[in-house]
Enzyme design. Structure first.
Site, PDB file in Angstrom:
ATOM      1  N   GLY A  12       0.770  -1.238   0.000  1.00  0.00           N
ATOM      2  CA  GLY A  12       0.000   0.000   0.000  1.00  0.00           C
ATOM      3  C   GLY A  12       0.806   1.296   0.000  1.00  0.00           C
ATOM      4  N   THR A  13       2.002   1.283  -0.619  1.00  0.00           N
ATOM      5  CA  THR A  13       2.741   2.557  -0.654  1.00  0.00           C
ATOM      6  C   THR A  13       2.040   3.580  -1.552  1.00  0.00           C
ATOM      7  OG1 THR A  13       4.213   1.887  -2.461  1.00  0.00           O
ATOM      8  CG2 THR A  13       4.969   1.420  -0.218  1.00  0.00           C
ATOM      9  N   ASN A  14       1.365   3.104  -2.579  1.00  0.00           N
ATOM     10  CA  ASN A  14       0.615   4.052  -3.416  1.00  0.00           C
ATOM     11  C   ASN A  14      -0.603   4.600  -2.669  1.00  0.00           C
ATOM     12  OD1 ASN A  14       1.693   4.473  -6.255  1.00  0.00           O
ATOM     13  ND2 ASN A  14       1.936   2.262  -5.968  1.00  0.00           N
ATOM     14  N   LYS A  67     -15.758 -14.132 -11.444  1.00  0.00           N
ATOM     15  CA  LYS A  67     -17.104 -13.539 -11.595  1.00  0.00           C
ATOM     16  C   LYS A  67     -17.750 -13.318 -10.230  1.00  0.00           C
ATOM     17  CE  LYS A  67     -19.915 -13.455 -15.586  1.00  0.00           C
ATOM     18  NZ  LYS A  67     -18.943 -13.278 -16.647  1.00  0.00           N
ATOM     19  N   MET A  91      -3.958  -6.469  -7.147  1.00  0.00           N
ATOM     20  CA  MET A  91      -3.370  -7.527  -7.971  1.00  0.00           C
ATOM     21  C   MET A  91      -4.355  -8.624  -8.340  1.00  0.00           C
ATOM     22  SD  MET A  91      -0.392  -6.380  -8.275  1.00  0.00           S
ATOM     23  CE  MET A  91       1.125  -5.773  -7.536  1.00  0.00           C
ATOM     24  N   ILE A  93      -7.440 -10.096 -10.781  1.00  0.00           N
ATOM     25  CA  ILE A  93      -8.129  -9.931 -12.067  1.00  0.00           C
ATOM     26  C   ILE A  93      -9.627  -9.755 -11.794  1.00  0.00           C
ATOM     27  CG2 ILE A  93      -8.690 -11.029 -14.280  1.00  0.00           C
ATOM     28  CD1 ILE A  93      -5.776 -10.725 -14.347  1.00  0.00           C
ATOM     29  N   ASN A 108      -5.897   3.042 -12.724  1.00  0.00           N
ATOM     30  CA  ASN A 108      -4.904   2.078 -12.246  1.00  0.00           C
ATOM     31  C   ASN A 108      -3.520   2.683 -12.398  1.00  0.00           C
ATOM     32  OD1 ASN A 108      -3.685  -0.513 -11.584  1.00  0.00           O
ATOM     33  ND2 ASN A 108      -3.293  -0.785 -13.772  1.00  0.00           N
ATOM     34  N   HIS A 110       0.329   1.635 -13.082  1.00  0.00           N
ATOM     35  CA  HIS A 110       1.109   0.492 -13.579  1.00  0.00           C
ATOM     36  C   HIS A 110       2.585   0.902 -13.643  1.00  0.00           C
ATOM     37  CE1 HIS A 110       1.913  -3.238 -15.661  1.00  0.00           C
ATOM     38  NE2 HIS A 110       2.726  -2.529 -16.433  1.00  0.00           N
TER      39      HIS A 110
HETATM   40  C1  GAR Z   1       3.212  -0.884  -7.497  1.00  0.00           C
HETATM   41  O1  GAR Z   1       4.480  -0.798  -8.088  1.00  0.00           O
HETATM   42  C2  GAR Z   1       2.133  -0.870  -8.546  1.00  0.00           C
HETATM   43  O2  GAR Z   1       2.409  -0.021  -9.627  1.00  0.00           O
HETATM   44  C3  GAR Z   1       2.162  -2.303  -8.983  1.00  0.00           C
HETATM   45  O3  GAR Z   1       2.337  -3.038  -7.796  1.00  0.00           O
HETATM   46  C4  GAR Z   1       3.012  -2.243  -6.827  1.00  0.00           C
HETATM   47  C5  GAR Z   1       2.162  -2.171  -5.573  1.00  0.00           C
HETATM   48  O4  GAR Z   1       2.824  -1.508  -4.536  1.00  0.00           O
HETATM   49  N1  GAR Z   1       0.964  -2.639  -9.689  1.00  0.00           N
HETATM   50  C6  GAR Z   1       0.929  -3.481 -10.712  1.00  0.00           C
HETATM   51  O5  GAR Z   1       1.907  -4.094 -11.097  1.00  0.00           O
HETATM   52  C7  GAR Z   1      -0.430  -3.646 -11.356  1.00  0.00           C
HETATM   53  N2  GAR Z   1      -0.305  -4.244 -12.653  1.00  0.00           N
HETATM   54  P1  GAR Z   1       2.044  -0.844  -3.305  1.00  0.00           P
HETATM   55  O6  GAR Z   1       1.101  -1.896  -2.728  1.00  0.00           O
HETATM   56  O7  GAR Z   1       3.152  -0.509  -2.357  1.00  0.00           O
HETATM   57  O8  GAR Z   1       1.314   0.382  -3.800  1.00  0.00           O
END
Ligand code: GAR
EC number: 2.1.2.2
Length: 208
Positions: A12-14, A67, A91, A93, A108, A110
């Site tokens: 969850g850093t984002n 689903k 993460m 689908i 999202n 990426h």
């Molecule tokens: C981040 O780098 C994000 O961009 C990536 O996973 C990491 C999650 O980090 N997402 C993907 O690859 C999605 N396709 P976080 O949990 O510290 O935010």
């Protein structure tokens, strides 16, 4: 005030970057009202709790297929009356029924410059491993709207990051997060909440 729901699956850093931006007053038109995790016990849930943001867990493992999981997620998003849904290291689908219910209202982040190193199998560290293996000198991050095409929705913001000779997947991931993801994700949320993103003919245009 737009209600922002953030979807997470891990550290969850984002999410933290969004919370910090909100605390600094950088997302004036929106408020993070709920965090939803597809996994129990992840650190992102602690970050939400510390910031006083309500959270929910919709455990992917408790659902027979994508689903069924997507149905539960959609119901939760509707209950939360989400105006904007942000995938922040989410993460799992998700069935297209979810993105169809929130057209150009889900974004999202990426960790590459789409359309490179994206799509099925490209997530987390795997992206940076593939970048290093290819020998490209520039990578970065992308924020895009979520559609039924995996990593294929209209691109909102991108930020480049240089690859260094001695990078490992871990060092590159850290730099892409610090120099790109944690900056463009809160910025895209703020632009959305200010009504400054328009999608015309499948192309997102930002009017700053
Ligand atoms: C981040 O780098 C994000 O961009 C990536 O996973 C990491 C999650 O980090 N997402 C993907 O690859 C999605 N396709 P976080 O949990 O510290 O935010």
């Amino acid at each position: 005030m737009k209600k922002i729901v953030v979807l997470v699956s891990g550290g969850g850093t984002n999410l933290q970057a969004l919370i910090d931006a909100q605390h600094r007053g950088e997302i004036p038109g929106g408020e993070i009202t709920c965090v939803i995790s597809s996994k129990p016990g992840v650190y992102a849930l602690e970050r939400a709790a510390k910031a006083g943001i309500p959270s929910r867990v919709i455990d992917r493992k408790e659902y027979a297929d994508s689903k069924a999981f997507s149905g539960a997620l959609l119901e939760a998003l509707q209950e939360e009356q989400a105006d904007l849904v942000i995938y922040a290291g989410f993460m799992t689908i998700v069935d297209e029924m979810v993105s169809r219910a929130f057209p150009y209202k889900m974004m999202n982040v990426h960790p590459s410059l789409i359309p490179s190193f994206c799509g099925k199998g490209y997530y987390g560290l795997h992206v940076h491993e593939a970048v290093l293996k290819s020998g490209v000198k520039v990578t970065g991050a992308t924020v895009h709207f979520v559609t039924e095409v995996c990593d294929g929705g209209p691109i909102i913001l991108q930020q480049p990051v240089f690859v260094q000779n001695d990078d490992t997947p871990e060092t590159l991931q850290k730099r892409v997060m610090e120099q790109a993801e944690w900056k463009i994700l809160p910025k895209a949320a703020a632009l959305f909440c200010a009504g400054k993103i328009k999608v015309e003919n499948g192309i997102a245009k930002v009017y700053e």
